[in-house]
Design an enzyme around this catalytic site. Structure first.
Site, PDB file in Angstrom:
ATOM      1  N   GLU A 108       0.824  -1.214   0.000  1.00 22.44           N
ATOM      2  CA  GLU A 108       0.000   0.000   0.000  1.00 22.44           C
ATOM      3  C   GLU A 108       0.858   1.263   0.000  1.00 22.44           C
ATOM      4  O   GLU A 108       0.537   2.240  -0.663  1.00 22.44           O
ATOM      5  CB  GLU A 108      -0.922  -0.009   1.232  1.00 22.44           C
ATOM      6  CG  GLU A 108      -1.942   1.107   1.269  1.00 22.44           C
ATOM      7  CD  GLU A 108      -3.034   0.986   0.194  1.00 22.44           C
ATOM      8  OE1 GLU A 108      -3.032   0.023  -0.586  1.00 22.44           O
ATOM      9  OE2 GLU A 108      -3.896   1.885   0.132  1.00 22.44           O
TER      10      GLU A 108
ATOM     11  N   GLU B 207      -4.931  -1.222  -9.778  1.00 19.26           N
ATOM     12  CA  GLU B 207      -4.322  -0.115 -10.537  1.00 19.26           C
ATOM     13  C   GLU B 207      -3.178  -0.536 -11.457  1.00 19.26           C
ATOM     14  O   GLU B 207      -3.065  -0.027 -12.577  1.00 19.26           O
ATOM     15  CB  GLU B 207      -3.864   0.998  -9.587  1.00 19.26           C
ATOM     16  CG  GLU B 207      -5.005   1.838  -9.000  1.00 19.26           C
ATOM     17  CD  GLU B 207      -5.797   1.149  -7.900  1.00 19.26           C
ATOM     18  OE1 GLU B 207      -5.344   0.072  -7.427  1.00 19.26           O
ATOM     19  OE2 GLU B 207      -6.864   1.654  -7.501  1.00 19.26           O
TER      20      GLU B 207
ATOM     21  N   THR C  44     -13.633   5.225 -12.795  1.00 16.56           N
ATOM     22  CA  THR C  44     -12.533   4.874 -11.887  1.00 16.56           C
ATOM     23  C   THR C  44     -12.748   3.498 -11.256  1.00 16.56           C
ATOM     24  O   THR C  44     -11.816   2.893 -10.737  1.00 16.56           O
ATOM     25  CB  THR C  44     -12.345   5.947 -10.804  1.00 16.56           C
ATOM     26  OG1 THR C  44     -11.119   5.698 -10.119  1.00 16.56           O
ATOM     27  CG2 THR C  44     -13.491   5.958  -9.811  1.00 16.56           C
TER      28      THR C  44
HETATM   29  C1  DMJ Z   1     -11.279   1.592  -6.544  1.00 19.63           C
HETATM   30  O1  DMJ Z   1     -12.397   1.589  -5.754  1.00 19.63           O
HETATM   31  C2  DMJ Z   1     -11.278   2.791  -7.438  1.00 19.63           C
HETATM   32  O2  DMJ Z   1     -10.357   2.566  -8.440  1.00 19.63           O
HETATM   33  C3  DMJ Z   1     -10.954   4.058  -6.699  1.00 19.63           C
HETATM   34  O3  DMJ Z   1     -10.828   5.177  -7.548  1.00 19.63           O
HETATM   35  C4  DMJ Z   1      -9.700   3.936  -5.885  1.00 19.63           C
HETATM   36  N1  DMJ Z   1      -9.184   2.632  -5.915  1.00 19.63           N
HETATM   37  C5  DMJ Z   1     -10.053   1.558  -5.652  1.00 19.63           C
HETATM   38  C6  DMJ Z   1      -9.366   0.239  -5.811  1.00 19.63           C
HETATM   39  O4  DMJ Z   1      -8.050   0.264  -5.431  1.00 19.63           O
END
Ligand code: DMJ
Length: 575
Positions: free
Chosen positions: A366, A387, A470
């Site tokens: 992390e 990611e 996202t």
């Molecule tokens: C997800 O819920 C989304 O990508 C968010 O923007 C941040 N990251 C988490 C997963 O790691």
């Protein structure tokens, strides 16, 4: 002089041979794509089936104890305060799985899930939820699935679907609106789905929390014709942008009542990440110049003040002076965003660094202290985050460099080796001991598996233009929603007749045909198709360029792209 020319030609020929050897499709790659996409499919169903058996209709699976957790109300709530007694879950993981089911071609399970949700889901619950998390996971999952259920491929058996997911999404969107009732227009981070904003609610939120709502809420407005959702999200974004420093940097946390910054440290990871992502993606989806005029200076400021070689540290938004020298797992989305912006070489170099840390530990911790090259003493976990897989997918789309397939394979191997258990996939509590934690996050199904699958099998994207939220939920780029799409743009029916040595047909996932798709690139005196927002045409030199003419025009800005020394096309925003 002549000798020097000969020397140059030898180098050029050697380079061409080098590229040529990697141009011709090695049959092993096709076999690998097949093998690996099958492997990811199995991973997805191992996670999904275990969720459906042991946790559905609750929110998320606890894979070690084969039980469930109603985690929607816990997301973003580190202190677990105000937990409601009434809340019994919202089938969160099922909602998050919908678009992945479609991408993997399982229309019958998608239909079953849509119908179940249509009949059983209700948001009239006493649940204090995090606006950002509920927006990206639940609202995003629903609007994306509604679009997939009603698009021209007719995934729902006729007559069974009467826009129920959109009705649910609109009901949820309405419950979000009280959060925006502040003097600044910046929304509260927390809203109770039944009662609105609670008394004495915290006024603190994050930059990403109030600055990354525009995709889901914008699409909700476009689908329903009710402008309030898009207006609220856009107003918040404008207020936030107005709070930037003279360096065009933003802090991490702020007060929604006063519009003052609380944390001035500025980064691209936790608390800020998707703010940048949504500026660019909303620009691609809606075409508004206003969004580009925010994204471009914001991106340049990150490159100028936060970048250190291929790494990104944090800096004080007021002075640009470095604050924290830390890599966070969430930052690994950045190379994917750089690809969308056309900065493929920047993406490539930062992706390599993230992957080197992944290799060092087997997964991405992390938090990692860049100045000491060690893991942060307390944040040693890896909660199955997507990611790095996401960026790998974008870079493969942009370059077709098979090395990214190797990266994907390595990620898949690690996930299977360290996190797969009988009852699903478990998060890692400590990457130094690989001790597991009893939690399978919904984004493992919405994002991690999806991006790994798309890396090896992007048939879902052929001939279509999608922006991924996202949380990995696809939203189509449609002329009807776009400020600037020219009449020649034909989003869903247009297919290319490009062939790759007779082996591969179709276009790339990033082919956002916003500029007219023809007559843009004159080479050897003929007119040809120009593909994609961020990379050169599929058939040229294994996706690498030799000169600017190979690169075509950036489809979103309609500007000529240029060829970098490394052989990648881009907008090269810094030049
Ligand atoms: C997800 O819920 C989304 O990508 C968010 O923007 C941040 N990251 C988490 C997963 O790691």
């Amino acid at each position: 002089m002549a000798i020097r020319n000969v020397g140059i030609w030898i180098v050029v020929l050697l380079l061409m041979m080098l590229f040529q050897s990697s141009i011709s499709e090695d049959p092993r790659w096709a076999a690998k794509r097949k093998r690996m996409s099958e492997k990811v499919r199995k991973m997805f169903y191992h996670a999904y089936d275990n969720y459906m058996t042991h946790a559905f209709p609750y929110d998320e699976l606890k894979p070690l104890t084969k039980s469930y957790t109603n985690s929607l109300v816990e997301l973003g709530n580190l202190k677990l305060e105000h937990l409601s007694q009434e809340y019994n879950g919202s089938a969160l993981t099922l909602i998050e799985s919908l678009s992945s089911l479609v991408i993997m071609g399982n229309n019958s399970e998608f239909e079953r899930a849509v119908l179940w949700l249509s009949e059983n889901l209700s948001f009239d619950v006493d649940a204090r939820t995090n606006l950002f998390e509920c927006n990206i996971r639940v609202l995003g999952g629903l609007v994306s699935a509604h679009i997939l259920a009603t698009d021209s491929t007719n995934r729902m058996v006729q007559g069974h679907y009467k826009n129920q997911l959109l009705v649910l999404a609109e009901d949820l969107g309405r419950r979000f609106l009280p959060a925006f009732n502040t003097p600044t227009g910046l929304p509260y981070a927390w809203v109770n789905l039944k009662y609105g904003v609670m008394e004495n609610e915290t006024t603190e939120t994050s930059t990403s929390g109030c600055g990354s709502l525009i995709l889901e809420m914008g699409v909700l407005s476009r689908l329903t014709g009710d402008p309030r959702y898009e207006f609220s999200a856009m107003r918040a974004l404008r207020t936030l942008w107005g709070m930037r420093s003279s360096l065009n940097l933003l802090g991490t946390t702020l007060n929604v009542e006063t519009g003052e910054w609380i944390e001035y440290s500025s980064g691209i990871g936790a608390g800020v990440d998707s703010f940048y992502e949504y500026l660019l993606k909303a620009y691609i989806l809606f075409g508004s110049d206003e969004l580009w005029s925010m994204f471009q200076p914001a991106y340049l400021a990150v490159q100028k003040y936060l970048r250190h070689g291929p790494w990104y540290h944090e800096a004080d938004m007021r002075t640009g002076m470095a604050t924290y020298w830390q890599l966070t797992s969430l930052q690994a989305f950045w190379p994917g965003l750089q690809v969308l912006a056309g900065d493929v070489s920047g993406a490539n170099s930062s992706h390599r660094e993230f992957f080197s840390v992944w290799k060092k530990y087997g997964v991405l911790p992390e938090r990692y202290l860049l100045d000491h090259q060690i893991i942060h003493p307390t944040e040693k976990y890896y909660p199955l985050r997507p990611e790095l897989a996401e960026s790998t997918f974008y870079l493969y789309q942009a370059t077709k460099d098979p090395w990214y397939m190797d990266v994907g394979e390595s990620i898949i191997d690690s996930l299977n080796l360290y996190t797969k258990v009988e009852g699903g996939f478990a998060s890692i509590k400590d990457v130094t001991s690989m001790e597991l934690e009893d939690h399978q996050h919904s984004f493992f199904l919405a994002e991690t598996c999806k991006y790994l699958y798309l890396l090896f099998n992007d048939s879902f994207l052929v001939g279509r233009n999608y922006v991924f939220t996202t949380e990995g939920h696809p939203l189509p780029v449609l002329r009807a929603w776009h400020d600037r799409l020219p009449d020649t743009y034909i989003p869903s029916t247009h297919t290319y007749s490009i062939e790759n040595g007779g082996r591969e047909k179709g276009v790339s996932a990033m082919s956002l045909q916003i500029c007219p798709a023809t007559n843009l690139n004159h080479r050897d005196g003929y007119e040809e198709h120009v593909e994609s927002v961020c990379h050169i045409r599929d058939l040229v030199n294994n996706h690498r360029c030799f000169n600017d003419e190979d690169c075509g025009v950036d489809a979103t800005s309609c500007r000529q792209r240029s060829c970098s020394i490394a052989g990648f096309c881009g907008l090269w925003l810094l030049t």
